[in-house]
Design a protein around this motif. Structure first.
Motif: not given
Length: 553
Positions: A423-437
């Motif tokens: 669950x935390x791994x999914x949360x870890x990539x969220x800022x990059x995927x949603x905010x940056x990409x």
């Protein structure tokens, strides 16, 4: 994703058939009398640990903004680094904790490591910032800048964040000697998250302004040390717990969900979508709020409060459910997938309501300002109300859903450390995927509409009827057509929007008034020049051109 999840629907149906016949009714064996006391002490330690963890996050976010050059970049990098470390600690150390007979020592050791590395960072973070700036260079490309921001921050914080990630699995293991069916997960998660709320508010509004960054970090270090020592005193580490204990077959237990691909995808996707919603909603609220460190603290606090309430509500429901096995069996609530589907559907609806709250942000701010006047208290009250409108309902359901999925994972045989890590791994990539990409390319409105769609795609086929599918599609289409753009652009009288774009760090727009003068706006607030000075600016630019020996170069 729909095909990936749908392939296990047969397993879900088999699971429902397997648990349809209830076991013979019998009075459940009473839990260990030490459980209430140990549970209360464990929750207190998790509150203190959560305070320290989010206190560190606020401190490191403000400090990293100095070398990353922007507060939004610092938020993305530190949040991503925190979740990466938490996932690594829960996954790597969680495996050893799951088979350990002395989890109290593991918990104490993790708190000690977190304290030691956080104390080291007080002295290390300045030289490390200089190295990172040198690594970035004077003119880094966007790819290089984001890569350095995420990777360097994650590595710098990794020892502390990885240790923090193992504390929750270790404490859950400590209590598993009394009850091993996942009943403690929601309570420990709620306590840890409530401590995080106190940490955000306490460090931002009180400690940092009063005593500074280093002294605030020292207080958080002291809390970690206290948790480490207290764990050794409160939990008898000299008496190892058994590796396996027989269960009472007649005791009410959480329904067993097949340990399959669906469960893994659920853990990853809910972490990704939950933090993704937070990232996008915070960016939208920055267009209306004052966009200060206090704004960020209030938004995070409301998000965590909602999550805590959801976990507490789920814990209360599970405990009352367990205390009444007749109701549990006769009410057919043994189907874990049915509960999961209802929570996913409820979360999709809550996200749409949160989007409506975001769209009403300007009206909320105006109403509170008219009521309380222009003051810091009025601004903070407005920001807290806007955050509640956007976050409260979705995060309450998120907290309950996380508690349910992890409890089901433990019941299926998966260790809590692994479930938390996924669950935390999914949360870890969220800022990059949603905010940056994604945000710069498809915009906040489209992203916020996609999130509930993905929640609905994770439900089983049994959760849908033809009427339900038509209704969901109609609601999504209606929101896409009639929902506001969430850019909150205020045009001057007789003016027009020349251009409006969402970037990774800010939203920009160029507005032209009735006289044809264009102005650049950043995050709907900061103004950077206008076309009214174009003539004088051009004349000033001619001076260095005339003085240069080779102006054509």
């Amino acid at each position: 994703m729909a095909d990936l999840l749908a392939k296990n629907d047969a397993d879900a149906a088999a699971s429902q058939a397997a648990i349809a016949a209830p076991p013979p009714r019998a009075q459940p064996s009473s839990p260990d009398p030490l459980l209430p006391r140990s549970r209360a002490l464990a929750i207190c330690l998790m509150v203190a640990s959560g305070f320290a963890g989010l206190g560190y996050q606020i401190i490191w976010t403000q400090q990293s903004a100095l070398w990353l050059g922007h507060e939004s970049a610092a938020v993305f990098a530190v949040v991503g680094a925190f979740f990466i470390g938490l996932a690594a600690g829960a996954m790597i150390l969680g495996r050893r904790i799951a088979v350990s007979t002395r989890p109290g020592r593991w918990y104490a050791g993790c708190e000690a490591v977190a304290a030691g590395w956080s104390l080291t960072l007080i002295f290390l973070i300045g030289p490390a910032a200089e190295r990172i700036l040198g690594l970035l260079g004077e003119r880094p490309t966007p790819t290089w800048q984001w890569a350095v921001a995420f990777v360097s921050t994650a590595l710098l914080l990794l020892p502390a964040t990885a240790a923090m990630g193992a504390t929750l699995p270790a404490m859950e293991k400590c209590l598993s000697q009394f009850r091993r069916d996942g009943a403690n997960v929601a309570a420990l998660y709620a306590g840890n998250t409530f401590g995080a709320v106190l940490g955000v508010i306490g460090t931002t509004f009180w400690l940092i302004p009063a005593i500074g960054f280093s002294n605030t970090a020292a207080i958080c270090v002291s809390l970690n040390v206290f948790c480490s020592v207290a764990a050794l005193k409160l939990f008898d580490v000299t008496a190892p717990i058994a590796r396996a204990e027989p269960f009472d077959p007649h005791a009410p237990q959480v329904p067993r969900v097949p340990h399959n691909t669906r469960l893994i995808v659920m853990l990853l996707a809910t972490g990704l979508l939950g933090i993704g919603y937070e990232v996008v909603a915070v960016r939208v609220l920055n267009l209306v709020a004052e966009n200060t460190v206090y704004t960020f603290a209030l938004l995070v606090a409301v998000y965590l409060i909602g999550t805590t309430l959801g976990a507490v509500a789920y814990d209360h429901w599970v405990r009352s459910w367990r205390s009444s096995p007749v109701t549990m069996l006769e009410g057919r609530q043994t189907d874990g997938y049915r509960v999961q589907d209802r929570l996913l559907q409820l979360l999709a609806a809550a996200c749409l309501l949160g989007m409506i709250g975001l769209g009403a942000s300007l009206h909320i701010k105006g109403a509170i300002t008219n009521l309380l006047g222009q003051s810091m208290i009025a601004a903070m009250a407005a920001e807290a109300t806007m955050a509640a409108a956007a976050f409260l309902l979705p995060t309450v359901v998120m907290g309950a859903l996380f508690s349910h999925i992890t409890t089901s994972a433990i019941a299926s045989g998966m260790s809590f450390g692994r479930a938390l890590a996924l669950n935390t791994l999914g949360a870890a990539i969220a800022p990059l995927i949603f905010g940056v990409l994604l945000l710069p390319h498809i915009g906040a409105k489209s992203l916020l509409l996609l999130i509930p769609v993905f929640y609905l795609l994770m439900t089983t086929r049994q959760a849908w009827s033809k009427l339900g599918i038509v209704g969901a599609c109609s609601v999504a289409l209606g929101f896409f057509v009639w929902a506001p753009t969430l850019r909150f652009i205020e045009l001057p009288p007789g003016g027009r929007t020349v251009i409006a774009r969402d970037g990774a760090l800010a939203s920009v727009s160029v507005l032209e008034d009735a006289e044809g003068v264009a102005r650049l706006h950043i995050n709907n607030r900061q103004r950077e020049g206008s076309s009214a000075t174009l003539y004088s600016d051009t004349r000033q630019a001619l001076i260095p051109v005339l003085l240069h020996p080779h102006p054509e170069r």
